[in-house]
Design a protein around this motif. Structure first.
Motif, PDB file in Angstrom:
ATOM      1  N   MET A 197      37.990  45.792  28.906  1.00  0.00           N
ATOM      2  CA  MET A 197      37.386  46.144  30.189  1.00  0.00           C
ATOM      3  C   MET A 197      37.480  47.658  30.400  1.00  0.00           C
ATOM      4  SD  MET A 197      38.327  43.238  32.879  1.00  0.00           S
ATOM      5  CE  MET A 197      37.479  41.711  32.704  1.00  0.00           C
ATOM      6  N   THR A 198      36.601  48.173  31.184  1.00  0.00           N
ATOM      7  CA  THR A 198      36.586  49.607  31.432  1.00  0.00           C
ATOM      8  C   THR A 198      37.439  49.937  32.644  1.00  0.00           C
ATOM      9  OG1 THR A 198      34.352  49.714  30.570  1.00  0.00           O
ATOM     10  CG2 THR A 198      35.110  51.592  31.832  1.00  0.00           C
ATOM     11  N   TYR A 199      38.637  50.413  32.369  1.00  0.00           N
ATOM     12  CA  TYR A 199      39.591  50.693  33.428  1.00  0.00           C
ATOM     13  C   TYR A 199      39.098  51.771  34.387  1.00  0.00           C
ATOM     14  CZ  TYR A 199      43.642  52.628  35.709  1.00  0.00           C
ATOM     15  OH  TYR A 199      44.508  53.107  36.646  1.00  0.00           O
ATOM     16  N   ASN A 200      38.581  52.881  33.851  1.00  0.00           N
ATOM     17  CA  ASN A 200      38.173  54.003  34.697  1.00  0.00           C
ATOM     18  C   ASN A 200      37.139  53.614  35.736  1.00  0.00           C
ATOM     19  OD1 ASN A 200      39.893  55.784  33.443  1.00  0.00           O
ATOM     20  ND2 ASN A 200      38.356  56.467  31.978  1.00  0.00           N
ATOM     21  N   LYS A 201      36.364  52.598  35.451  1.00  0.00           N
ATOM     22  CA  LYS A 201      35.343  52.127  36.384  1.00  0.00           C
ATOM     23  C   LYS A 201      35.969  51.563  37.659  1.00  0.00           C
ATOM     24  CE  LYS A 201      31.596  48.729  36.464  1.00  0.00           C
ATOM     25  NZ  LYS A 201      30.854  47.768  35.654  1.00  0.00           N
ATOM     26  N   TYR A 202      37.213  51.067  37.554  1.00  0.00           N
ATOM     27  CA  TYR A 202      37.853  50.383  38.670  1.00  0.00           C
ATOM     28  C   TYR A 202      39.016  51.150  39.298  1.00  0.00           C
ATOM     29  CZ  TYR A 202      35.166  46.543  36.773  1.00  0.00           C
ATOM     30  OH  TYR A 202      34.143  45.759  36.315  1.00  0.00           O
ATOM     31  N   PHE A 203      39.530  52.187  38.638  1.00  0.00           N
ATOM     32  CA  PHE A 203      40.700  52.897  39.156  1.00  0.00           C
ATOM     33  C   PHE A 203      40.441  53.479  40.540  1.00  0.00           C
ATOM     34  CE2 PHE A 203      43.396  56.652  39.661  1.00  0.00           C
ATOM     35  CZ  PHE A 203      44.630  56.037  39.576  1.00  0.00           C
ATOM     36  N   GLY A 204      41.350  53.183  41.465  1.00  0.00           N
ATOM     37  CA  GLY A 204      41.236  53.697  42.817  1.00  0.00           C
ATOM     38  C   GLY A 204      40.244  52.944  43.687  1.00  0.00           C
ATOM     39  N   LYS A 205      39.587  51.952  43.131  1.00  0.00           N
ATOM     40  CA  LYS A 205      38.576  51.188  43.871  1.00  0.00           C
ATOM     41  C   LYS A 205      39.178  49.906  44.447  1.00  0.00           C
ATOM     42  CE  LYS A 205      34.905  53.708  42.798  1.00  0.00           C
ATOM     43  NZ  LYS A 205      34.568  54.013  41.503  1.00  0.00           N
ATOM     44  N   HIS A 206      38.589  49.450  45.552  1.00  0.00           N
ATOM     45  CA  HIS A 206      38.972  48.170  46.135  1.00  0.00           C
ATOM     46  C   HIS A 206      38.213  47.085  45.392  1.00  0.00           C
ATOM     47  CE1 HIS A 206      39.290  44.951  49.162  1.00  0.00           C
ATOM     48  NE2 HIS A 206      40.478  45.501  49.345  1.00  0.00           N
ATOM     49  N   VAL A 207      38.950  46.139  44.829  1.00  0.00           N
ATOM     50  CA  VAL A 207      38.334  45.138  43.953  1.00  0.00           C
ATOM     51  C   VAL A 207      38.768  43.724  44.335  1.00  0.00           C
ATOM     52  CG1 VAL A 207      38.193  46.705  41.985  1.00  0.00           C
ATOM     53  CG2 VAL A 207      40.217  45.251  42.259  1.00  0.00           C
ATOM     54  N   LYS A 208      37.994  42.775  43.830  1.00  0.00           N
ATOM     55  CA  LYS A 208      38.390  41.367  43.845  1.00  0.00           C
ATOM     56  C   LYS A 208      38.609  40.977  42.393  1.00  0.00           C
ATOM     57  CE  LYS A 208      35.695  37.553  44.310  1.00  0.00           C
ATOM     58  NZ  LYS A 208      34.794  36.614  44.989  1.00  0.00           N
ATOM     59  N   VAL A 209      39.823  40.517  42.098  1.00  0.00           N
ATOM     60  CA  VAL A 209      40.153  40.084  40.752  1.00  0.00           C
ATOM     61  C   VAL A 209      40.306  38.569  40.766  1.00  0.00           C
ATOM     62  CG1 VAL A 209      41.760  40.301  38.823  1.00  0.00           C
ATOM     63  CG2 VAL A 209      41.410  42.235  40.353  1.00  0.00           C
ATOM     64  N   VAL A 210      39.592  37.897  39.874  1.00  0.00           N
ATOM     65  CA  VAL A 210      39.724  36.449  39.698  1.00  0.00           C
ATOM     66  C   VAL A 210      40.364  36.228  38.329  1.00  0.00           C
ATOM     67  CG1 VAL A 210      38.518  34.241  39.546  1.00  0.00           C
ATOM     68  CG2 VAL A 210      37.675  36.018  41.101  1.00  0.00           C
ATOM     69  N   PHE A 211      41.442  35.451  38.338  1.00  0.00           N
ATOM     70  CA  PHE A 211      42.169  35.193  37.100  1.00  0.00           C
ATOM     71  C   PHE A 211      41.756  33.862  36.492  1.00  0.00           C
ATOM     72  CE2 PHE A 211      44.713  38.186  39.443  1.00  0.00           C
ATOM     73  CZ  PHE A 211      45.015  39.115  38.462  1.00  0.00           C
ATOM     74  N   LYS A 212      42.002  33.723  35.204  1.00  0.00           N
ATOM     75  CA  LYS A 212      41.648  32.510  34.485  1.00  0.00           C
ATOM     76  C   LYS A 212      42.356  31.279  35.046  1.00  0.00           C
ATOM     77  CE  LYS A 212      40.459  34.952  30.298  1.00  0.00           C
ATOM     78  NZ  LYS A 212      40.831  35.308  28.927  1.00  0.00           N
ATOM     79  N   ASN A 213      43.510  31.477  35.705  1.00  0.00           N
ATOM     80  CA  ASN A 213      44.239  30.347  36.295  1.00  0.00           C
ATOM     81  C   ASN A 213      43.717  29.991  37.691  1.00  0.00           C
ATOM     82  OD1 ASN A 213      45.269  32.277  38.015  1.00  0.00           O
ATOM     83  ND2 ASN A 213      47.354  32.153  37.259  1.00  0.00           N
ATOM     84  N   GLY A 214      42.684  30.708  38.175  1.00  0.00           N
ATOM     85  CA  GLY A 214      42.078  30.396  39.464  1.00  0.00           C
ATOM     86  C   GLY A 214      42.558  31.250  40.616  1.00  0.00           C
ATOM     87  N   ASN A 215      43.652  31.988  40.441  1.00  0.00           N
ATOM     88  CA  ASN A 215      44.143  32.863  41.507  1.00  0.00           C
ATOM     89  C   ASN A 215      43.171  34.011  41.740  1.00  0.00           C
ATOM     90  OD1 ASN A 215      46.445  31.307  41.785  1.00  0.00           O
ATOM     91  ND2 ASN A 215      47.704  32.641  40.507  1.00  0.00           N
ATOM     92  N   LYS A 216      43.106  34.465  43.005  1.00  0.00           N
ATOM     93  CA  LYS A 216      42.226  35.568  43.382  1.00  0.00           C
ATOM     94  C   LYS A 216      43.021  36.563  44.214  1.00  0.00           C
ATOM     95  CE  LYS A 216      38.380  32.400  43.640  1.00  0.00           C
ATOM     96  NZ  LYS A 216      37.482  31.662  44.491  1.00  0.00           N
ATOM     97  N   TYR A 217      42.765  37.836  43.986  1.00  0.00           N
ATOM     98  CA  TYR A 217      43.439  38.891  44.743  1.00  0.00           C
ATOM     99  C   TYR A 217      42.430  39.949  45.150  1.00  0.00           C
ATOM    100  CZ  TYR A 217      47.983  37.164  43.186  1.00  0.00           C
ATOM    101  OH  TYR A 217      49.093  36.395  42.966  1.00  0.00           O
TER     102      TYR A 217
END
Length: 65
Positions: free
Chosen positions: A1-21
Motif C-alpha cells: 500500500m502507498t503509505y505517503n498517500k494516507y499519512f496525516g489524513k483522516h481515514v477509515k480502515v477496514v480490517f480482514k477480521n471485520g473491525n473498522k476504525y
C-alpha cells in the motif's frame, strides 16, 4: 500500500477480521530488519487517546474520509 498517500489524513480502515476504525494515520515502519513482520502503520483513532498499531497484511481496505 502507498503509505505517503494516507499519512496525516483522516481515514477509515477496514480490517480482514471485520473491525473498522476511523482516525489519522500518524506512523509507518517498513521491514528494514528483515524479521518478516512486514510494514506496520500507526493510527490515532477518533475515539481513543492511544495509538493503534497494525500490519499491512491485516488491512482489507483503507480510504480517506
Amino acid at each position: 500500500m502507498t503509505y505517503n498517500k494516507y499519512f496525516g489524513k483522516h481515514v477509515k480502515v477496514v480490517f480482514k477480521n471485520g473491525n473498522k476504525y476511523l482516525g489519522i494515520i500518524n506512523d509507518y515502519t517498513s521491514d528494514d530488519d528483515n524479521d518478516n513482520e512486514g510494514e506496520y502503520w500507526g493510527l490515532k483513532p477518533d475515539d481513543s487517546f492511544d495509538d493503534f498499531i497494525f500490519y499491512s497484511d491485516e488491512i482489507e481496505s483503507i480510504e480517506v474520509v
